[in-house]
Write a protein that holds these residues in place. Sequence first.
Motif, PDB file in Angstrom:
ATOM      1  N   GLN A 170       0.825  -1.205   0.000  1.00  0.00           N
ATOM      2  CA  GLN A 170       0.000   0.000   0.000  1.00  0.00           C
ATOM      3  C   GLN A 170       0.864   1.261   0.000  1.00  0.00           C
ATOM      4  O   GLN A 170       0.565   2.242  -0.688  1.00  0.00           O
ATOM      5  CB  GLN A 170      -0.913  -0.007   1.224  1.00  0.00           C
ATOM      6  N   GLN A 171       1.956   1.224   0.759  1.00  0.00           N
ATOM      7  CA  GLN A 171       2.858   2.374   0.816  1.00  0.00           C
ATOM      8  C   GLN A 171       3.596   2.560  -0.503  1.00  0.00           C
ATOM      9  O   GLN A 171       3.783   3.686  -0.971  1.00  0.00           O
ATOM     10  CB  GLN A 171       3.852   2.192   1.966  1.00  0.00           C
ATOM     11  N   LEU A 172       4.027   1.446  -1.107  1.00  0.00           N
ATOM     12  CA  LEU A 172       4.702   1.525  -2.404  1.00  0.00           C
ATOM     13  C   LEU A 172       3.768   2.086  -3.471  1.00  0.00           C
ATOM     14  O   LEU A 172       4.179   2.887  -4.320  1.00  0.00           O
ATOM     15  CB  LEU A 172       5.196   0.140  -2.825  1.00  0.00           C
ATOM     16  N   THR A 173       2.510   1.686  -3.409  1.00  0.00           N
ATOM     17  CA  THR A 173       1.514   2.209  -4.347  1.00  0.00           C
ATOM     18  C   THR A 173       1.367   3.717  -4.191  1.00  0.00           C
ATOM     19  O   THR A 173       1.329   4.468  -5.173  1.00  0.00           O
ATOM     20  CB  THR A 173       0.151   1.526  -4.123  1.00  0.00           C
ATOM     21  N   GLY A 174       1.294   4.166  -2.933  1.00  0.00           N
ATOM     22  CA  GLY A 174       1.183   5.595  -2.668  1.00  0.00           C
ATOM     23  C   GLY A 174       2.395   6.357  -3.161  1.00  0.00           C
ATOM     24  O   GLY A 174       2.260   7.454  -3.731  1.00  0.00           O
ATOM     25  N   LEU A 175       3.584   5.782  -2.954  1.00  0.00           N
ATOM     26  CA  LEU A 175       4.817   6.430  -3.394  1.00  0.00           C
ATOM     27  C   LEU A 175       4.866   6.535  -4.915  1.00  0.00           C
ATOM     28  O   LEU A 175       5.267   7.568  -5.464  1.00  0.00           O
ATOM     29  CB  LEU A 175       6.027   5.642  -2.878  1.00  0.00           C
ATOM     30  N   VAL A 176       4.424   5.486  -5.608  1.00  0.00           N
ATOM     31  CA  VAL A 176       4.386   5.511  -7.074  1.00  0.00           C
ATOM     32  C   VAL A 176       3.422   6.587  -7.563  1.00  0.00           C
ATOM     33  O   VAL A 176       3.720   7.330  -8.513  1.00  0.00           O
ATOM     34  CB  VAL A 176       3.988   4.127  -7.626  1.00  0.00           C
ATOM     35  N   PHE A 177       2.264   6.682  -6.919  1.00  0.00           N
ATOM     36  CA  PHE A 177       1.285   7.716  -7.281  1.00  0.00           C
ATOM     37  C   PHE A 177       1.876   9.113  -7.098  1.00  0.00           C
ATOM     38  O   PHE A 177       1.729   9.990  -7.962  1.00  0.00           O
ATOM     39  CB  PHE A 177       0.018   7.571  -6.431  1.00  0.00           C
ATOM     40  N   ALA A 178       2.524   9.338  -5.939  1.00  0.00           N
ATOM     41  CA  ALA A 178       3.080  10.654  -5.637  1.00  0.00           C
ATOM     42  C   ALA A 178       4.174  11.037  -6.632  1.00  0.00           C
ATOM     43  O   ALA A 178       4.190  12.156  -7.163  1.00  0.00           O
ATOM     44  CB  ALA A 178       3.625  10.674  -4.217  1.00  0.00           C
ATOM     45  N   ALA A 189      -2.363  16.307 -10.855  1.00  0.00           N
ATOM     46  CA  ALA A 189      -1.087  16.106 -10.154  1.00  0.00           C
ATOM     47  C   ALA A 189      -1.291  16.233  -8.647  1.00  0.00           C
ATOM     48  O   ALA A 189      -0.696  15.480  -7.872  1.00  0.00           O
ATOM     49  CB  ALA A 189      -0.054  17.116 -10.643  1.00  0.00           C
ATOM     50  N   SER A 190      -2.134  17.168  -8.222  1.00  0.00           N
ATOM     51  CA  SER A 190      -2.409  17.359  -6.797  1.00  0.00           C
ATOM     52  C   SER A 190      -3.048  16.119  -6.190  1.00  0.00           C
ATOM     53  O   SER A 190      -2.669  15.676  -5.094  1.00  0.00           O
ATOM     54  CB  SER A 190      -3.330  18.567  -6.583  1.00  0.00           C
ATOM     55  N   VAL A 191      -4.026  15.556  -6.909  1.00  0.00           N
ATOM     56  CA  VAL A 191      -4.699  14.347  -6.423  1.00  0.00           C
ATOM     57  C   VAL A 191      -3.701  13.205  -6.295  1.00  0.00           C
ATOM     58  O   VAL A 191      -3.683  12.466  -5.297  1.00  0.00           O
ATOM     59  CB  VAL A 191      -5.853  13.960  -7.371  1.00  0.00           C
ATOM     60  N   ALA A 192      -2.841  13.050  -7.313  1.00  0.00           N
ATOM     61  CA  ALA A 192      -1.860  11.961  -7.304  1.00  0.00           C
ATOM     62  C   ALA A 192      -0.821  12.150  -6.201  1.00  0.00           C
ATOM     63  O   ALA A 192      -0.530  11.224  -5.435  1.00  0.00           O
ATOM     64  CB  ALA A 192      -1.170  11.866  -8.662  1.00  0.00           C
ATOM     65  N   ILE A 193      -0.271  13.370  -6.085  1.00  0.00           N
ATOM     66  CA  ILE A 193       0.792  13.628  -5.113  1.00  0.00           C
ATOM     67  C   ILE A 193       0.258  13.572  -3.681  1.00  0.00           C
ATOM     68  O   ILE A 193       0.777  12.837  -2.828  1.00  0.00           O
ATOM     69  CB  ILE A 193       1.454  14.992  -5.379  1.00  0.00           C
ATOM     70  N   LEU A 194      -0.785  14.348  -3.401  1.00  0.00           N
ATOM     71  CA  LEU A 194      -1.309  14.406  -2.039  1.00  0.00           C
ATOM     72  C   LEU A 194      -1.980  13.093  -1.649  1.00  0.00           C
ATOM     73  O   LEU A 194      -1.843  12.635  -0.503  1.00  0.00           O
ATOM     74  CB  LEU A 194      -2.297  15.566  -1.912  1.00  0.00           C
ATOM     75  N   GLY A 195      -2.692  12.480  -2.607  1.00  0.00           N
ATOM     76  CA  GLY A 195      -3.315  11.191  -2.319  1.00  0.00           C
ATOM     77  C   GLY A 195      -2.278  10.110  -2.073  1.00  0.00           C
ATOM     78  O   GLY A 195      -2.426   9.285  -1.163  1.00  0.00           O
ATOM     79  N   GLY A 196      -1.228  10.098  -2.885  1.00  0.00           N
ATOM     80  CA  GLY A 196      -0.172   9.109  -2.709  1.00  0.00           C
ATOM     81  C   GLY A 196       0.546   9.255  -1.374  1.00  0.00           C
ATOM     82  O   GLY A 196       0.793   8.261  -0.675  1.00  0.00           O
ATOM     83  N   ILE A 197       0.857  10.490  -0.998  1.00  0.00           N
ATOM     84  CA  ILE A 197       1.528  10.734   0.285  1.00  0.00           C
ATOM     85  C   ILE A 197       0.609  10.353   1.442  1.00  0.00           C
ATOM     86  O   ILE A 197       1.050   9.777   2.444  1.00  0.00           O
ATOM     87  CB  ILE A 197       1.958  12.209   0.386  1.00  0.00           C
ATOM     88  N   ALA A 198      -0.677  10.678   1.318  1.00  0.00           N
ATOM     89  CA  ALA A 198      -1.643  10.308   2.364  1.00  0.00           C
ATOM     90  C   ALA A 198      -1.686   8.792   2.537  1.00  0.00           C
ATOM     91  O   ALA A 198      -1.770   8.279   3.653  1.00  0.00           O
ATOM     92  CB  ALA A 198      -3.025  10.841   1.999  1.00  0.00           C
ATOM     93  N   LEU A 199      -1.598   8.063   1.420  1.00  0.00           N
ATOM     94  CA  LEU A 199      -1.615   6.602   1.467  1.00  0.00           C
ATOM     95  C   LEU A 199      -0.399   6.072   2.219  1.00  0.00           C
ATOM     96  O   LEU A 199      -0.508   5.143   3.031  1.00  0.00           O
ATOM     97  CB  LEU A 199      -1.638   6.052   0.040  1.00  0.00           C
TER      98      LEU A 199
END
Length: 300
Positions: A136-144, A280-290
């Motif tokens: 889950q964390q790796l997924t968030g990092l990839v998104f960010a 980009a905001s959704v991807a970055i902030l969402g990924g970091i939140a994940l």
Amino acid sequence: MCGRVMAARFQYCRKYKQMSALRIALLTLLTMIAFAGNSVLCRIALKQTSIDAATFTSIRLVSGAVVLFSIATLLRTGRSGRGNWPSAFALFAYAAGFSFAYLSLSAATGALLLFGAVQATMIGHGIWSGERLRTQQLTGLVFALGGLVGLMLPGLSAPPLFGAVLMLAAGIAWGIYSLRGRESGDPTLVTSGNFMRSTVFALVLSLLLNSTANFDMVGAGFAIASGALASGLGYAIWYSVLPSLKATNAATIQLSVPVIAALGGIIFLGEVVTMRFALASVAILGGIALVILSKRQDER
């Protein structure tokens, strides 16, 4: 009679806790607005006045040092804390890169790039130190990271490359400063000491760029507001509420800073939020939140 007294005490304690929680929430919101305000104030000063970026940086750091030193002196917690030169240089590198980047970036884009770079640096340090990331964390990092790359890709709505690189460098410097800031001691005193030392580097930069320097009274006012209020007072308030927040909650709350900066840019600068920035905001902030929320689950 005894039951009534106990009930009254219970109601009083409950009301006190609610008031305390409301106070913490309001102070936290005020701090996030102050942090986001740095982006808006800097962009306004460099876009709408004739002050140069080096002078803005020097005035910001000097005024921040004065306010933090004054607050630390008045509080006198009895704890020690001095700061150090390496941290001060990291603070200067952040402030200088931040100012020069805002010569070309919008408030919203700059805040998003800065925040993304800070969090990427912090997460990268954790991985380098042996921290293992869950799926889950790796997924968030990839998104960010994908959001950052997507924001930087060439195109009509892409931010200026040089300004973007400077802001990313500023974010890395702030991430390093945050990692180094884990030293023991009073955080306000430590930050005050680092701000005071950073002014030496800022003044050297101003001297080196003296030929292009331009002082503007209104611009200086924005720099003072950025240093004294958004930075100095903002950090002092943040350190006062931080003990009441869990580390994960504190990190999650800071996700609001780029959003607030974007709203400030729209209101005070008439900036337009593009579809690229929104995605980009959704991807970055969402990924970091994940990443942050997954880490919270691990800590339970």
